[in-house]
Design a protein around this motif. Structure first.
Motif, PDB file in Angstrom:
ATOM      1  N   ARG A 495       0.832  -1.201   0.000  1.00 49.62           N
ATOM      2  CA  ARG A 495       0.000   0.000   0.000  1.00 49.62           C
ATOM      3  C   ARG A 495       0.867   1.252   0.000  1.00 49.62           C
ATOM      4  NH1 ARG A 495      -4.444  -0.627   4.632  1.00 49.62           N
ATOM      5  NH2 ARG A 495      -5.072   1.330   3.677  1.00 49.62           N
ATOM      6  N   SER A 496       0.366   2.295  -0.620  1.00 51.15           N
ATOM      7  CA  SER A 496       1.115   3.544  -0.689  1.00 51.15           C
ATOM      8  C   SER A 496       1.247   4.204   0.680  1.00 51.15           C
ATOM      9  CB  SER A 496       0.430   4.511  -1.659  1.00 51.15           C
ATOM     10  OG  SER A 496      -0.870   4.858  -1.187  1.00 51.15           O
ATOM     11  N   SER A 497       0.324   3.925   1.566  1.00 47.14           N
ATOM     12  CA  SER A 497       0.416   4.501   2.909  1.00 47.14           C
ATOM     13  C   SER A 497       1.555   3.906   3.720  1.00 47.14           C
ATOM     14  CB  SER A 497      -0.909   4.298   3.655  1.00 47.14           C
ATOM     15  OG  SER A 497      -1.250   2.920   3.716  1.00 47.14           O
ATOM     16  N   THR A 498       2.150   2.793   3.272  1.00 43.17           N
ATOM     17  CA  THR A 498       3.266   2.163   3.972  1.00 43.17           C
ATOM     18  C   THR A 498       4.555   2.258   3.161  1.00 43.17           C
ATOM     19  OG1 THR A 498       2.717  -0.005   3.020  1.00 43.17           O
ATOM     20  CG2 THR A 498       1.713   0.559   5.134  1.00 43.17           C
ATOM     21  N   LYS A 499       4.646   3.241   2.281  1.00 41.26           N
ATOM     22  CA  LYS A 499       5.836   3.302   1.426  1.00 41.26           C
ATOM     23  C   LYS A 499       7.084   3.689   2.203  1.00 41.26           C
ATOM     24  CE  LYS A 499       4.614   7.970  -0.182  1.00 41.26           C
ATOM     25  NZ  LYS A 499       3.181   7.936   0.182  1.00 41.26           N
ATOM     26  N   ARG A 539      14.056   4.762  -2.536  1.00 47.55           N
ATOM     27  CA  ARG A 539      14.061   4.390  -1.123  1.00 47.55           C
ATOM     28  C   ARG A 539      13.485   5.561  -0.337  1.00 47.55           C
ATOM     29  NH1 ARG A 539      19.144   3.255   3.020  1.00 47.55           N
ATOM     30  NH2 ARG A 539      17.900   2.196   4.621  1.00 47.55           N
ATOM     31  N   HIS A 540      12.261   5.404   0.125  1.00 47.51           N
ATOM     32  CA  HIS A 540      11.576   6.475   0.838  1.00 47.51           C
ATOM     33  C   HIS A 540      12.139   6.603   2.247  1.00 47.51           C
ATOM     34  CE1 HIS A 540       8.418   7.033  -2.223  1.00 47.51           C
ATOM     35  NE2 HIS A 540       8.510   5.732  -2.392  1.00 47.51           N
ATOM     36  N   ASP A 541      12.376   7.819   2.653  1.00 49.07           N
ATOM     37  CA  ASP A 541      12.879   8.098   3.992  1.00 49.07           C
ATOM     38  C   ASP A 541      11.722   8.530   4.878  1.00 49.07           C
ATOM     39  OD1 ASP A 541      14.183   9.916   6.197  1.00 49.07           O
ATOM     40  OD2 ASP A 541      15.819   8.722   5.354  1.00 49.07           O
ATOM     41  N   ALA A 542      11.573   7.867   6.020  1.00 47.78           N
ATOM     42  CA  ALA A 542      10.456   8.167   6.907  1.00 47.78           C
ATOM     43  C   ALA A 542      10.561   9.564   7.502  1.00 47.78           C
ATOM     44  CB  ALA A 542      10.378   7.128   8.027  1.00 47.78           C
ATOM     45  N   LYS A 543      11.782  10.080   7.655  1.00 47.55           N
ATOM     46  CA  LYS A 543      11.978  11.410   8.238  1.00 47.55           C
ATOM     47  C   LYS A 543      12.081  12.497   7.186  1.00 47.55           C
ATOM     48  CE  LYS A 543      14.355   9.541  12.303  1.00 47.55           C
ATOM     49  NZ  LYS A 543      15.585   9.592  13.131  1.00 47.55           N
ATOM     50  N   PHE A1021       8.938   3.628 -19.650  1.00 45.51           N
ATOM     51  CA  PHE A1021       8.564   4.061 -18.309  1.00 45.51           C
ATOM     52  C   PHE A1021       8.170   5.539 -18.388  1.00 45.51           C
ATOM     53  CE2 PHE A1021      11.301   0.464 -17.759  1.00 45.51           C
ATOM     54  CZ  PHE A1021      10.792  -0.206 -16.665  1.00 45.51           C
ATOM     55  N   GLU A1022       6.941   5.808 -18.004  1.00 42.90           N
ATOM     56  CA  GLU A1022       6.417   7.174 -18.026  1.00 42.90           C
ATOM     57  C   GLU A1022       6.379   7.708 -16.606  1.00 42.90           C
ATOM     58  OE1 GLU A1022       2.026   8.884 -18.712  1.00 42.90           O
ATOM     59  OE2 GLU A1022       2.942   8.118 -20.551  1.00 42.90           O
ATOM     60  N   GLY A1023       7.104   8.807 -16.373  1.00 43.63           N
ATOM     61  CA  GLY A1023       7.167   9.412 -15.050  1.00 43.63           C
ATOM     62  C   GLY A1023       6.426  10.722 -14.999  1.00 43.63           C
ATOM     63  N   LEU A1024       5.784  10.986 -13.863  1.00 43.23           N
ATOM     64  CA  LEU A1024       5.029  12.220 -13.643  1.00 43.23           C
ATOM     65  C   LEU A1024       5.567  12.967 -12.423  1.00 43.23           C
ATOM     66  CD1 LEU A1024       1.493  10.663 -14.188  1.00 43.23           C
ATOM     67  CD2 LEU A1024       2.784  11.991 -15.849  1.00 43.23           C
ATOM     68  N   LEU A1025       6.869  12.806 -12.151  1.00 42.53           N
ATOM     69  CA  LEU A1025       7.488  13.413 -10.987  1.00 42.53           C
ATOM     70  C   LEU A1025       7.933  14.837 -11.299  1.00 42.53           C
ATOM     71  CD1 LEU A1025       9.705  10.384  -9.929  1.00 42.53           C
ATOM     72  CD2 LEU A1025       7.535  11.058  -8.913  1.00 42.53           C
ATOM     73  N   SER A1026       7.933  15.655 -10.284  1.00 41.31           N
ATOM     74  CA  SER A1026       8.399  17.041 -10.396  1.00 41.31           C
ATOM     75  C   SER A1026       9.771  17.150  -9.757  1.00 41.31           C
ATOM     76  CB  SER A1026       7.422  17.999  -9.703  1.00 41.31           C
ATOM     77  OG  SER A1026       6.140  17.922 -10.290  1.00 41.31           O
ATOM     78  N   LEU A1027      10.695  17.808 -10.429  1.00 40.94           N
ATOM     79  CA  LEU A1027      12.051  17.950  -9.912  1.00 40.94           C
ATOM     80  C   LEU A1027      12.103  19.082  -8.893  1.00 40.94           C
ATOM     81  CD1 LEU A1027      12.565  16.098 -12.382  1.00 40.94           C
ATOM     82  CD2 LEU A1027      14.775  17.228 -12.611  1.00 40.94           C
ATOM     83  N   TYR A1028      11.414  18.853  -7.782  1.00 39.86           N
ATOM     84  CA  TYR A1028      11.361  19.823  -6.703  1.00 39.86           C
ATOM     85  C   TYR A1028      11.162  19.058  -5.397  1.00 39.86           C
ATOM     86  CZ  TYR A1028       9.972  23.870  -3.900  1.00 39.86           C
ATOM     87  OH  TYR A1028       9.908  24.844  -2.944  1.00 39.86           O
ATOM     88  N   GLY A1029      12.010  19.337  -4.414  1.00 42.13           N
ATOM     89  CA  GLY A1029      11.873  18.700  -3.117  1.00 42.13           C
ATOM     90  C   GLY A1029      12.273  17.233  -3.159  1.00 42.13           C
ATOM     91  N   ALA A1030      11.511  16.413  -2.443  1.00 47.56           N
ATOM     92  CA  ALA A1030      11.841  14.990  -2.321  1.00 47.56           C
ATOM     93  C   ALA A1030      11.685  14.239  -3.638  1.00 47.56           C
ATOM     94  CB  ALA A1030      10.964  14.346  -1.245  1.00 47.56           C
ATOM     95  N   GLU A1031      10.849  14.725  -4.529  1.00 48.84           N
ATOM     96  CA  GLU A1031      10.651  14.018  -5.792  1.00 48.84           C
ATOM     97  C   GLU A1031      11.871  14.128  -6.710  1.00 48.84           C
ATOM     98  OE1 GLU A1031       7.042  14.824  -7.792  1.00 48.84           O
ATOM     99  OE2 GLU A1031       5.765  14.294  -6.089  1.00 48.84           O
ATOM    100  N   THR A1032      12.769  15.054  -6.436  1.00 49.72           N
ATOM    101  CA  THR A1032      14.028  15.099  -7.189  1.00 49.72           C
ATOM    102  C   THR A1032      14.856  13.846  -6.924  1.00 49.72           C
ATOM    103  OG1 THR A1032      14.005  17.515  -7.020  1.00 49.72           O
ATOM    104  CG2 THR A1032      16.074  16.484  -7.646  1.00 49.72           C
ATOM    105  N   ASP A1033      14.925  13.436  -5.656  1.00 50.33           N
ATOM    106  CA  ASP A1033      15.627  12.187  -5.333  1.00 50.33           C
ATOM    107  C   ASP A1033      14.948  10.984  -5.978  1.00 50.33           C
ATOM    108  OD1 ASP A1033      17.042  13.957  -3.852  1.00 50.33           O
ATOM    109  OD2 ASP A1033      16.529  13.129  -1.896  1.00 50.33           O
ATOM    110  N   MET A1034      13.611  10.985  -6.014  1.00 55.25           N
ATOM    111  CA  MET A1034      12.892   9.872  -6.640  1.00 55.25           C
ATOM    112  C   MET A1034      13.201   9.787  -8.128  1.00 55.25           C
ATOM    113  SD  MET A1034       9.169  10.350  -4.814  1.00 55.25           S
ATOM    114  CE  MET A1034       9.044  10.685  -3.059  1.00 55.25           C
ATOM    115  N   TRP A1035      13.216  10.926  -8.789  1.00 54.34           N
ATOM    116  CA  TRP A1035      13.531  10.925 -10.225  1.00 54.34           C
ATOM    117  C   TRP A1035      14.949  10.431 -10.458  1.00 54.34           C
ATOM    118  CZ3 TRP A1035      17.329  13.798 -12.699  1.00 54.34           C
ATOM    119  CH2 TRP A1035      17.319  13.761 -14.094  1.00 54.34           C
ATOM    120  N   SER A1036      15.872  10.852  -9.631  1.00 58.12           N
ATOM    121  CA  SER A1036      17.262  10.407  -9.776  1.00 58.12           C
ATOM    122  C   SER A1036      17.388   8.909  -9.559  1.00 58.12           C
ATOM    123  CB  SER A1036      18.135  11.162  -8.775  1.00 58.12           C
ATOM    124  OG  SER A1036      19.468  10.722  -8.825  1.00 58.12           O
TER     125      SER A1036
END
Length: 1282
Positions: A495-499, A539-543, A1021-1036
């Motif tokens: 589930r996305s709530s436990t990412k 790798r999602h960071d809880a903090k 692979f189609e991505g809809l991430l924004s290169l701002y904040g935490a989503e920059t790390d996700m895109w990388s």
């Protein structure tokens, strides 16, 4: 909270207003000044209405309003009268959650009790309980909640659980899903019904209603006659004659039959956000009546009389097909009830679509229906279309289905079936990857411990490496254990709530398979659209800590390596070890094939394998430079602590040796299984200390292998011991530096390294003792029977401790590299000569694997002068001697002068004349040799032993290079590797899910098999991430993870007939992974029967679409999109050469153009123009990439942060684009169809599965910032925890 004073005053002064309670109360108010503060008693008239307590200015009930108390989050509390004797009256307090306590006083005890009861009953919680109680009373007495204006609850969260078997029970159609959710994919429906209404009443202001139809079913076993919610249509605005797109399906496995009572209720939804609605009317009918009638028009009844009509246009399969579906449903229910093997579903037909005509009338003539008009309700369709599923239910689970009937531009109907499923490999792929990575950490631990105990600062570095690898081993093992628990529970998605849950970070977030099947009967066109929706590979960071992603980390690591002198040597040594392992494995496989051919005496097929083995052996001999290997051996000899023989039994074990002794209990072995092993012998102890000494962790023949059931706590305890000992060594090093400054350098003697000092207080004595892992495992596993035969030479535990093991023991002397290479060459020469002899080439000379090379200047490579001065007579004499496995000489200089290794760089050295005949086959008679296998096996065993010794030396060299590297660089590389493994595990799981769906969920023709064999599929692979904040790390992270997929090899294998769920298998190492994909038997090529192996070509295009995309930087995104476009263009160039334009491109797409390749060329050209324009939020790039991928038969993936909100908008838009382009859906109907799919389709079910609400996690400002095509409908979004 702000109130309108005039409205409140009007409410209080209105004589018609009814209050819950009125009376006199004494209010205690605190009045404060600059120098004073006092409590004032104010006696006034009070009125209670709901949770509002009004108090007036005086005792007069008709006086003006003075103030109001909002009794929200308020609890009344009665005070003790004895403690408050100074107050005249009876006191009670109002305790507020976030406000000061308010004190009130009454004139009597009974009056106080009445006020307290009224205040308690006015809270929202009490009102909700009263409403639920009233609903239950209405349901129990009347059996009909719909007629009383109480719409059925859509979000029944009480039915929702995380278990995948009951996950579908809480969504839109719980009754349909509870019985047997797995049978939906292969079961024919009893009938499918489309709904329309006409002549609906207007409201009091003359406005048309906002209609929605809810279908309820009467439970046959219910004693209270309850109607249960089954399905519903979409919501239309301001119309009296709605034509709904959503259809309703009725399945036998869900308990439906001809006598099932259905109720269709029409509601007027007054407010879309809260779904506040009023019932307009309802109609009841039996399912058998709907099934028999083609078109049924029923009046709507209500307490106010007739209020319009409802039309049910239904279509059902013919009788023969219906009986088949009934038998399939009965078989499914039998299988679900725990029946025998006969409860399997009927296999789906091989045709791409099943078409069933409508029932005929009594005269046998087919009933005719008129076309749709504006004045009459529609007659939708004359056929029932069922998509072909193949074996999709074997690779997917927990389906959610929604069907639609759309209107094409030519007046025909478009049948659409939307399906969302969970992948069964969601937990299997990460688990297998973790097994490979766990084995790699065990290998590295064995390499480090194989160096022995080092002295000086190298011991501290050695312990640092041990600590790091034990930490990784613990993390990998714990993650694998958590995933195994999920597999046992039957969970197939995260589930996305436990990412942010670190225990499940190797699983992809919200991985689902989205399939849309469409059929246009008029155009004779049908097709599939498969999209894998998954959260970002990161790798999602809880903090919420940011690290820059893998791209930034790898750049930092590269810059760090440039500063280090031996960083490149470490990578080169690692690559050489992996190449040695791979070549060794391939040579052993070739030898196994040669043994099989020799057993059949097939001489013709042996020579090609022999030549291939010779070529691989040549490559194996040329991997390593002798000078670099000799440098590593000298390092070990210089810094290793040698234990004196006379002190072996007297001195206690050092902490390092105790730790390495415990490492042997972790079964650090090589994963390869070969045939050519040595005889079974008991493995010696890592640190032998005399014959009578027997340690608890030494090997016993009766001990079971602890690797399968290894306790995580044992690894954690061992890691703690290493960490504490490492801290002790650092403190010891600091003390040594201080003693050197005080001229006391001799204060610490060698005894410090042999036992722990009494001053070490960091670890208690029990934590330093040996961990008896074998005893722990022996208590869990039963002992083998005494009559059980001993393990053979395929026993991996014995192989890891035998002379043919893949690691050096701490006390073992390394073998010189030149001697190892000479043994390999001699074994191959002997083996090849015997093979040529069996093939009839008796006079063939012995083959030479290494020849004199041209002078090449190499770094760190020098030529021994003894080898350059050898005469031709010595070379000829060395060739004539028998090249058996040569033992190491005690004098190294003598060995260098006697052994001839062709590593010299002198080009002028003449080669000896080839001697006729062959010394390896002298004395052999082909006519008398009957057992070819017995003749070949000794040479093969010697070759394998020699390659094992070469692998030992390679691993020793690798460990020395890693030890000499900087400690901080090792820690940085370990953190990068772990993060990369997490992202790669998620990406590979999604890719394997898409491949399994393609192989099992649709037909495989020869064109697609040719595409797999010659080129490999395209993965977009189609991505809809924004290169701002935490989503920059996700895109990388996604960029690196998708790039790593291109190195994975895939090979098709035949699935076992008895395997219910085909499961892929992953083999190889981190650098060379191979995934074995099982395929059904009908997918085998009919020409040669050879299954292809292939690699995928991944491309990743990302365009941010939310409000953060306006704030973020797009330069890196634009550069990445351009690079992926170049890769897509190169793939198209190779695809064009295959000539599959008329086959592979038209598997799912029937393009209207004459040549699909021309369409592809124009799509890519237009895509390049859009990329060069570099416009913010240019979603046309994504749409063009989707079209190109679909035309080339590629795999589709769509991702955002959690694959829930933005992904749902993108997937539904792509579905509508396919319907417009390929099935002639009018453009003016796209907004309506798009809104219906987003509010009532499977993507809304996905939202509910993840967060428990039917709301996309958007607010109004976010919706406004989205592109117009990606905005959710009104009422489908709101505040939700994403």
């Amino acid at each position: 909270m702000r109130f309108n004073k005039a409205e409140l005053a009007s409410l209080v002064s209105n004589p018609s207003t009814r209050f819950d309670k009125e009376g006199l109360l004494i209010i205690m108010e605190r009045q404060e000044g600059i120098f004073w503060r006092t409590d004032v008693k104010l006696e006034c008239w009070c009125k209670l209405r709901g949770n509002l307590l009004f108090y007036l200015k005086d005792k007069n009930p008709f006086s003006s309003l003075a103030g109001v108390f909002v009794l929200q989050d308020c609890q009344p509390r009665i005070q003790d009268d004895a403690q408050l004797s100074d107050l005249d009256g009876y006191v009670f307090d109002l305790d507020f959650k976030d406000s000061p306590t308010q004190r009130l006083v009454t004139h009597s005890a009974s009056d106080r009790l009445d006020w307290v009861r009224c205040i308690q009953s006015c809270s929202n919680a009490q009102i909700d309980l009263q409403i639920e109680h009233l609903k239950a009373q209405i349901a129990s007495h009347m059996g009909n909640r719909i007629d009383q204006g109480l719409p059925l609850p859509y979000d029944d969260e009480s039915l929702w659980t995380e278990d995948a078997t009951t996950a579908t029970a809480a969504t839109e159609a719980p009754f349909e899903e509870l019985a047997e959710p797995q049978s939906e994919l292969s079961e024919l429906p009893i009938c499918e019904t489309a709904i329309s209404c006409d002549n609906l009443p207007l409201d009091g202001f003359g406005r048309p209603p906002n209609p929605r139809v809810i279908c309820s079913v009467l439970q046959p076993t219910s004693d209270t006659c309850l109607w249960r919610h089954h399905a519903r249509t979409e919501l239309l605005e301001r119309t009296r004659a709605p034509q709904f797109l959503c259809t309703m399906r009725f399945l036998r496995s869900a308990g439906f039959g001809a006598d099932t009572r259905l109720r269709f209720s029409v509601h007027d939804v007054r407010e879309r956000v809260s779904l506040t609605s009023l019932p307009l009317g309802h109609a009841e009918v039996a399912l058998g009546v709907i099934q028999d009638a083609t078109r049924l028009r029923l009046p709507l009844s209500s307490p106010r009389g007739e209020c319009g009509f409802i039309t049910l246009a239904s279509w059902a399969p013919e009788a023969a097909a219906a009986e088949l579906g009934a038998r399939g449903a009965a078989a499914a229910s039998g299988a679900g009830g725990g029946g025998g093997g006969g409860g399997l579903l009927q296999p789906p037909p091989r045709s791409s679509t099943q078409m069933f005509d409508q029932a005929s009338d009594s005269s046998g003539r087919r009933q005719k229906g008129h076309r749709r008009t504006q004045s009459l309700p529609p007659k939708l369709g004359v056929r029932l279309f069922v998509p072909q599923l193949c074996g999709m239910e074997r690779v997917c689970a927990n389906p959610r289905l929604h069907s639609y009937r759309l209107h094409s531009s030519l007046g025909a109907d478009i049948s659409v079936l939307e399906t969302m499923l969970e992948s069964r490999v969601c937990c299997a792929v990460p688990q297998q990857l973790l097994s490979i990575w766990i084995q790699r950490e065990k290998e590295l631990l064995q390499e480090i411990s194989g160096m022995g105990e080092l002295s000086g600062e190298w011991r501290w570095r050695q312990m640092n490496l041990l600590e790091e690898h034990l930490r990784l081993l613990k993390d990998y093992s714990q993650a694998k254990q958590n995933i195994q628990q999920l597999m046992r529970d039957g969970v197939f998605y995260k589930r996305s709530s436990t990412k942010t849950d670190e225990s499940l970070e190797f699983l992809p977030v919200n991985l689902h398979v989205q399939r849309m099947w469409a059929q246009n009967d008029t155009l004779q066109r049908r097709g599939l659209l498969d999209i894998v929706t998954v959260g970002a590979f990161t790798r999602h960071d809880a903090k919420g800590r940011k690290c820059g992603g893998l791209i930034k980390l790898l750049q930092e690591s590269k810059a760090w390596k440039l500063e280090q002198s031996n960083a490149c040597k470490v990578q080169a040594a690692n690559d050489a070890v992996q190449a040695t392992k791979q070549l060794r494995k391939e040579i052993v496989e070739l030898m196994s094939q040669l043994l099989q051919l020799a057993s059949r005496r097939s001489a013709r097929d042996m020579m090609p394998l022999c030549n291939e083995m010779v070529a691989k052996t040549r490559t194996l001999l040329n991997i390593w430079e002798p000078s670099i290997v000799e440098e590593a051996v000298n390092f070990i000899e210089c810094h290793r602590i040698i234990e004196e023989p006379e002190n072996v039994l007297m001195e206690p074990m050092s902490p390092f040796r105790k730790i390495t002794q415990q490492l042997s209990a972790l079964e650090l072995k090589s994963p390869e299984l070969e045939d050519f092993a040595t005889p079974v012998v008991a493995p010696p102890d890592l640190w032998p200390r005399g014959q009578p000494l027997m340690r608890s962790n030494s090997w016993h023949p009766s001990n079971a292998s602890p690797s399968s059931s290894l306790d995580i706590n044992a690894i954690y305890t061992l890691q703690h011991v290493v960490k504490c000992y490492n801290a002790h060594l650092r403190n010891l090093e600091q003390q040594q530096q201080q003693l050197k400054q005080q001229q006391q350098a001799n204060a610490l003697d060698e005894a410090t390294y042999q036992s722990l000092p009494p001053s070490w207080q960091g670890v208690t004595p029990p934590s330093v003792q040996l961990i008896d892992l074998d005893e722990m495992v022996r208590a869990r596993q039963p002992r083998p029977h005494p009559s059980q035969p001993p393990a053979g030479f395929l026993d991996t535990k014995l192989m890891s401790s035998s002379p043919s093991a893949n690691y050096y023991r701490p006390t073992e002397e390394p073998e010189p590299i030149d001697l190892t290479q000479l043994n390999i060459e001699a074994s191959v020469m002997c083996l090849v000569s015997k093979l040529k002899f069996f093939c009839g080439r008796c006079d063939s000379p012995a083959i030479r694997l290494r020849h004199p090379k041209a002078p090449i200047k190499r770094e760190g490579f020098t030529v021994a002068p003894q080898q350059q001065q050898q005469s031709q007579a010595q070379q000829q004499q060395q060739q004539q001697q028998t090249p058996d496995v040569i033992a190491a000489s005690s004098n190294k200089e003598q060995a260098q002068t006697q052994l001839k290794l062709d590593l010299t760089t002198q080009e002028t050295t003449p080669l000896p004349a080839a001697k006729k005949g062959n010394k390896f086959t002298d004395g052999l008679d082909l006519s008398l040799t009957t057992d070819w296998v017995a003749e070949l096996r000794p040479s093969m065993r010697k070759l394998r032993h020699a390659m094992d010794r070469l692998l030992k030396t390679a691993r020793l060299m690798h460990s020395v290079q890693r030890l000499q590297q900087d400690v901080r660089c090792n820690r940085l590389q370990a953190s990068i590797m772990y993060r990369r493994d997490v992202c790669f595990s998620q990406a590979l799981t999604a890719l394997v899910s898409a491949l399994m769906l393609r192989l099992w969920g649709s037909e495989l023709d020869s064109a697609y098999m040719t595409l797999l064999r010659e080129l490999g599929p395209l993965a977009y692979f189609e991505g809809l991430l924004s290169l701002y904040g935490a989503e920059t790390d996700m895109w990388s992270d996604m960029c690196i993870a998708i790039e790593d997929l291109s190195a994975v090899s895939f090979r098709l294998v035949l699935a076992a007939p008895s395997e219910r769920t085909p499961m892929p298998r992953i083999t190889g190492s981190r650098q060379a992974l191979e995934v074995l994909l099982p395929v059904p038997e009908h997918a085998l090529p009919h020409n040669n029967g050879q299954l292809p192996s292939f690699k995928i070509t991944p491309v990743f295009f990302n365009i941010g679409i939310n409000e953060k995309a306006t704030l973020g930087q797009t330069r890196e995104q634009h550069r990445s999109n351009l690079d992926n476009y170049l890769r897509l263009q190169q793939y198209f160039s190779r695809y064009r050469k295959l000539g599959l334009s008329a086959t592979a491109a038209a598997v799912d797409v029937n393009c209207a153009t004459a040549d699909p390749l021309d369409s592809l060329h124009s799509v890519l050209g237009f895509m390049e123009q859009q990329l060069r324009a570099n416009v913010t939020k240019d979603v046309k790039i994504l749409h063009l990439a989707e079209d190109a991928c679909r035309l080339m038969g590629g795999l589709r993936f769509t991702s955002c942060k959690s694959a829930k909100d933005r992904t749902g908008m993108a997937v539904t838009l792509e579905q509508c684009r396919v319907l417009v382009r390929e099935f002639q859906l009018p453009a003016k109907h796209v907004p309506y169809a798009l809104s219906t799919m987003r509010s009532e389709g499977t993507r809304m079910d996905n939202v509910f599965k993840n967060i428990g609400k039917h709301k996309y996690a958007f607010n109004l400002p976010q919706v406004i910032m989205l592109p117009a095509m990606y905005r959710p409908p009104v009422g489908a979004y709101g505040k939700a925890q994403t």
